[in-house]
Design a protein around this motif. Sequence first.
Motif, PDB file in Angstrom:
ATOM      1  N   ALA A 293       3.377   6.100  -8.290  1.00 52.44           N
ATOM      2  CA  ALA A 293       3.248   7.544  -8.532  1.00 52.44           C
ATOM      3  C   ALA A 293       4.570   8.124  -9.023  1.00 52.44           C
ATOM      4  CB  ALA A 293       2.792   8.257  -7.257  1.00 52.44           C
ATOM      5  N   LEU A 294       5.673   7.698  -8.430  1.00 50.09           N
ATOM      6  CA  LEU A 294       6.986   8.230  -8.820  1.00 50.09           C
ATOM      7  C   LEU A 294       7.317   7.846 -10.259  1.00 50.09           C
ATOM      8  CD1 LEU A 294       9.616   9.687  -7.969  1.00 50.09           C
ATOM      9  CD2 LEU A 294      10.484   7.485  -7.182  1.00 50.09           C
TER      10      LEU A 294
ATOM     11  N   VAL B  88       2.092   2.210  -3.938  1.00 42.96           N
ATOM     12  CA  VAL B  88       1.463   3.449  -4.424  1.00 42.96           C
ATOM     13  C   VAL B  88       2.520   4.537  -4.669  1.00 42.96           C
ATOM     14  CG1 VAL B  88      -0.148   5.311  -3.834  1.00 42.96           C
ATOM     15  CG2 VAL B  88      -0.754   2.937  -3.343  1.00 42.96           C
ATOM     16  N   ALA B  89       3.443   4.707  -3.702  1.00 39.99           N
ATOM     17  CA  ALA B  89       4.466   5.749  -3.867  1.00 39.99           C
ATOM     18  C   ALA B  89       5.348   5.444  -5.083  1.00 39.99           C
ATOM     19  CB  ALA B  89       5.321   5.857  -2.603  1.00 39.99           C
TER      20      ALA B  89
ATOM     21  N   ALA C 294       0.832  -1.214   0.000  1.00 42.88           N
ATOM     22  CA  ALA C 294       0.000   0.000   0.000  1.00 42.88           C
ATOM     23  C   ALA C 294       0.862   1.258   0.000  1.00 42.88           C
ATOM     24  CB  ALA C 294      -0.929  -0.006   1.203  1.00 42.88           C
ATOM     25  N   PHE C 295       1.941   1.272   0.754  1.00 41.62           N
ATOM     26  CA  PHE C 295       2.778   2.476   0.809  1.00 41.62           C
ATOM     27  C   PHE C 295       3.784   2.505  -0.340  1.00 41.62           C
ATOM     28  CE2 PHE C 295       1.104   2.597   5.119  1.00 41.62           C
ATOM     29  CZ  PHE C 295       0.935   3.946   5.338  1.00 41.62           C
ATOM     30  N   TYR C 296       4.624   1.475  -0.403  1.00 41.99           N
ATOM     31  CA  TYR C 296       5.675   1.512  -1.426  1.00 41.99           C
ATOM     32  C   TYR C 296       5.117   1.263  -2.819  1.00 41.99           C
ATOM     33  CZ  TYR C 296       8.592   1.747   2.583  1.00 41.99           C
ATOM     34  OH  TYR C 296       9.143   2.176   3.755  1.00 41.99           O
TER      35      TYR C 296
ATOM     36  N   ARG D  55       5.284   6.813 -12.634  1.00 47.80           N
ATOM     37  CA  ARG D  55       4.320   7.397 -13.582  1.00 47.80           C
ATOM     38  C   ARG D  55       4.629   8.879 -13.855  1.00 47.80           C
ATOM     39  NH1 ARG D  55      -1.210   6.604 -15.448  1.00 47.80           N
ATOM     40  NH2 ARG D  55      -2.252   8.610 -15.578  1.00 47.80           N
TER      41      ARG D  55
END
Lengths: 485, 105
Positions: B25-26, B21-22, B17-19, B28
Amino acid sequence: MADTPAKTARAEWGTRFGFLMAMIGAMVGAGNIWRFPYIAGNNGGGAFILAYLALLFLLAVPGLMAEVALGRYTGKGVIGAFREVVGRSGLVGFGVVVLLVNVALMSYYSPVIGWTLYYAIHSLLFTFTSAGFQPEAFWTAFLDNPVLTIGLHTVVMGTIAAVLALGIRRGVERLVVYAVPALVFSLVVMTIRGLTLPGASDGIAFIFGVQWEFLARSETWITALGQALFSTGLGWGIALTIGSYLREYDDVPLGGGVFTAIGESSIGVLAALAIFPVVFAVGLEPDVGANLAFISLVQVFPEIPFGGLVAILFFVGFFLATLTSGLLITEVSVTTISEETRLDRTQTVLGVCGAIWLLGIPSAYSVTILNYLDFVFGNWGLPLATLAIIGVIGWVLGPQRLRLLTVNRNAGIYVGHWWNPVVKYVIPAVMLFIVAYFAYDNFGSPEMIGGMLVLVLFPIIGYALMSILEGRAPPEAAEVPGGDD
Amino acid sequence: MALSAGVLGMLAFILLAFYGVAGWALVRTLRQESRKAEILEEQDRMDTYSPKALAELRDWIEDNPDDPLVDEARRRYNECVDTLETTDRHFYDWSDREIDRLEQI
């Protein structure tokens, strides 16, 4: 004051990576390292992290999108951004409130950066693994030495001034693109070291063991709420300032919202993975606050293989985390004062850093003063700044206008209608609840009285100051009257 | 102490969930940045709205003709339409049919 012509073309981030690292560097600070792991473990572990994650998506991500977008839309620092929205009037003073809160915050954060610098230097000297080292006595002796604490506060503000004087691209960006990855690298190496120690699994179980019953407790949600809002720095003017330096075709919601909120929280999770397996492996009790980093953890290093090197990684990483936050907190004041006065950037940097240095001397001298200010501004000053920024977006500019004109323009993801009520109603309501809850919880205490003074006096000072200053300029209609989403 | 399945499951979920998604996002946003830079090397401007966002902007302009910001909204709308009509490469997923249907306001 405000009618000074533009001095030069406005600076911009040189790269997308530079902007992203500035956002992460600003938001990741001491709280991610010494607070998040402990409160997660003590509030139901995995259950708390789930609550925190939900609140990040519900509040922090949309809130950060709004704040970065306001900076991007106006292309100004906090005071200029307020003026663009409310027009020339005393209400611009709410921008001054944000500025005052930032200066106050930095005045007691700079001594904390000084602590991390002191420990980073001693880690490089292998002090913590030397024979006969006494962590508690070392910590107490340090705090009882005002020459040292004030000296380090001076070094920190001098360093920040030197970096900021170089400008956005040559100073801030050049530092954060190395400092943030270095922090992540330090924590990853420390995590690997910690997880390979016997007994490390107790630390993992402490943080990630799920106690579902905690999700039914209001305390869990209030703590998660505070962490989600404060650790992301929402509404402090930092995201607005960083967003004001975005380039023409840059995205706001994906980088400024999703990546920043989740990315900075990921570093909190990484810190938990780095610290607690090590702490539990040597049989120490977890602690909260400065004691975790400066006493508990320091006892760990002599006990583990390569402890001296792990100490270097941890304290240098910790120093970088606090330094980059300090840089960007100070940049909020530098950007807006530079825009609002005839001073050039170097003069502004010297003036702002000098003022913060002077105001920070009492906090550097006494931890009691530092803790008092931290409590007052953490619980009431920062929510006031958030209310000012989110309030002006939600109730004057209007979230629908901002979403259509800026958030979805050049965006990496599409942001739908759901965003409008979150910005207009949910975030302000939550902030008001937090302010009221802390006041109720600390009713009658000196901290609560200080908090109430901040809540009342800062807006009055800001309003009065800007009523006088804006009144000198020719009258002008508000750029964005009304806000009827 | 061996970790329970519950702890391991939660650890895996949180890391994802954290890594996840982060990291998503990074990657993309950096890829989009490269694509934007590539487009701007070939032409001096680029479309600024996705089809959905531009349609929404148009609806808002039509529904709020007296809004103080309507002129700015119209300028941004027209600028995007003009760019779409006069450039070959587009950042967002625009079809020729969609572009043909666009009109300045």
